[in-house]
Design a protein around this motif. Sequence first.
Motif, mmCIF file in Angstrom:
data_model
loop_
_atom_site.group_PDB
_atom_site.id
_atom_site.type_symbol
_atom_site.label_atom_id
_atom_site.label_comp_id
_atom_site.label_asym_id
_atom_site.label_seq_id
_atom_site.Cartn_x
_atom_site.Cartn_y
_atom_site.Cartn_z
ATOM 1 N N GLU A 77 -103.015 90.055 44.501
ATOM 2 C CA GLU A 77 -103.051 88.839 45.309
ATOM 3 C C GLU A 77 -103.474 87.614 44.501
ATOM 4 O O GLU A 77 -103.071 86.498 44.819
ATOM 5 C CB GLU A 77 -103.959 89.031 46.526
ATOM 6 C CG GLU A 77 -103.459 90.078 47.509
ATOM 7 C CD GLU A 77 -102.030 89.843 47.977
ATOM 8 O OE1 GLU A 77 -101.680 88.694 48.310
ATOM 9 O OE2 GLU A 77 -101.256 90.821 48.011
ATOM 10 N N ASP A 78 -104.278 87.808 43.459
ATOM 11 C CA ASP A 78 -104.686 86.690 42.615
ATOM 12 C C ASP A 78 -103.467 86.075 41.918
ATOM 13 O O ASP A 78 -103.328 84.854 41.844
ATOM 14 C CB ASP A 78 -105.730 87.134 41.595
ATOM 15 C CG ASP A 78 -105.260 88.308 40.738
ATOM 16 O OD1 ASP A 78 -104.503 89.164 41.244
ATOM 17 O OD2 ASP A 78 -105.657 88.372 39.557
ATOM 18 N N LEU A 79 -102.582 86.934 41.420
ATOM 19 C CA LEU A 79 -101.378 86.453 40.744
ATOM 20 C C LEU A 79 -100.369 85.888 41.741
ATOM 21 O O LEU A 79 -99.648 84.936 41.426
ATOM 22 C CB LEU A 79 -100.745 87.574 39.919
ATOM 23 C CG LEU A 79 -101.594 88.085 38.750
ATOM 24 C CD1 LEU A 79 -100.927 89.266 38.075
ATOM 25 C CD2 LEU A 79 -101.850 86.973 37.743
ATOM 26 N N VAL A 80 -100.324 86.458 42.941
ATOM 27 C CA VAL A 80 -99.440 85.932 43.986
ATOM 28 C C VAL A 80 -99.830 84.493 44.296
ATOM 29 O O VAL A 80 -98.974 83.605 44.377
ATOM 30 C CB VAL A 80 -99.502 86.811 45.265
ATOM 31 C CG1 VAL A 80 -98.819 86.117 46.436
ATOM 32 C CG2 VAL A 80 -98.884 88.173 45.022
ATOM 33 N N ALA A 81 -101.119 84.240 44.452
ATOM 34 C CA ALA A 81 -101.601 82.893 44.767
ATOM 35 C C ALA A 81 -101.247 81.913 43.657
ATOM 36 O O ALA A 81 -100.820 80.779 43.913
ATOM 37 C CB ALA A 81 -103.107 82.918 44.994
ATOM 38 N N SER A 82 -101.389 82.343 42.408
ATOM 39 C CA SER A 82 -101.074 81.502 41.266
ATOM 40 C C SER A 82 -99.577 81.153 41.245
ATOM 41 O O SER A 82 -99.201 79.996 41.051
ATOM 42 C CB SER A 82 -101.467 82.228 39.978
ATOM 43 O OG SER A 82 -100.972 81.554 38.855
ATOM 44 N N GLU A 83 -98.737 82.159 41.449
ATOM 45 C CA GLU A 83 -97.283 81.936 41.444
ATOM 46 C C GLU A 83 -96.854 81.053 42.620
ATOM 47 O O GLU A 83 -95.961 80.224 42.477
ATOM 48 C CB GLU A 83 -96.534 83.274 41.487
ATOM 49 C CG GLU A 83 -96.666 84.106 40.233
ATOM 50 C CD GLU A 83 -95.964 83.539 39.021
ATOM 51 O OE1 GLU A 83 -94.827 83.042 39.149
ATOM 52 O OE2 GLU A 83 -96.548 83.590 37.925
#
Length: 151
Positions: A77-83
């Motif tokens: 989810e951390d990378l989803v938010a960044s993308e």
Amino acid sequence: MALKDQIMADLKQAMKDKDQDKLKVLRSLKAKLLEREISERKEGEATLSDEQTVEVLMKAAKQRKESIEQFGEGGREDLVASEEAELEIINSYLPKMLSEEEVRDVAREKIEALGAENMADMGKVMGVMMQELKGKAEGSLVSKVVKEELS
């Protein structure tokens, strides 16, 4: 102002504002635009049209969407938010995309005009549709709608 010039101006402003997130995305876009510009060169210099710039931006947006899907499946989810944040910045430079209903209306119109009756005519319809909707709708959406209308 040309779209590419707007991106470059915003890049400079992001540097001044020390907006690291926007700066990262705009630098990435600048690199992709420069790469496309170089590939378009025949003799000497080439400048990208707004249409070519939109193509580069749509490709970058598509890559972000695919990454969001992959990271979501992986539970990151951390990378989803960044993308998603990067995608939002890219989308701010893209023209407003057509909704599924608007694409469906255009598809019905083209199918009728071409006299297409079944899936065998899909290639003919898709060629005309993509040429008209380039930069206004994603190919996957256009393909889905045309399939549904021809079925």
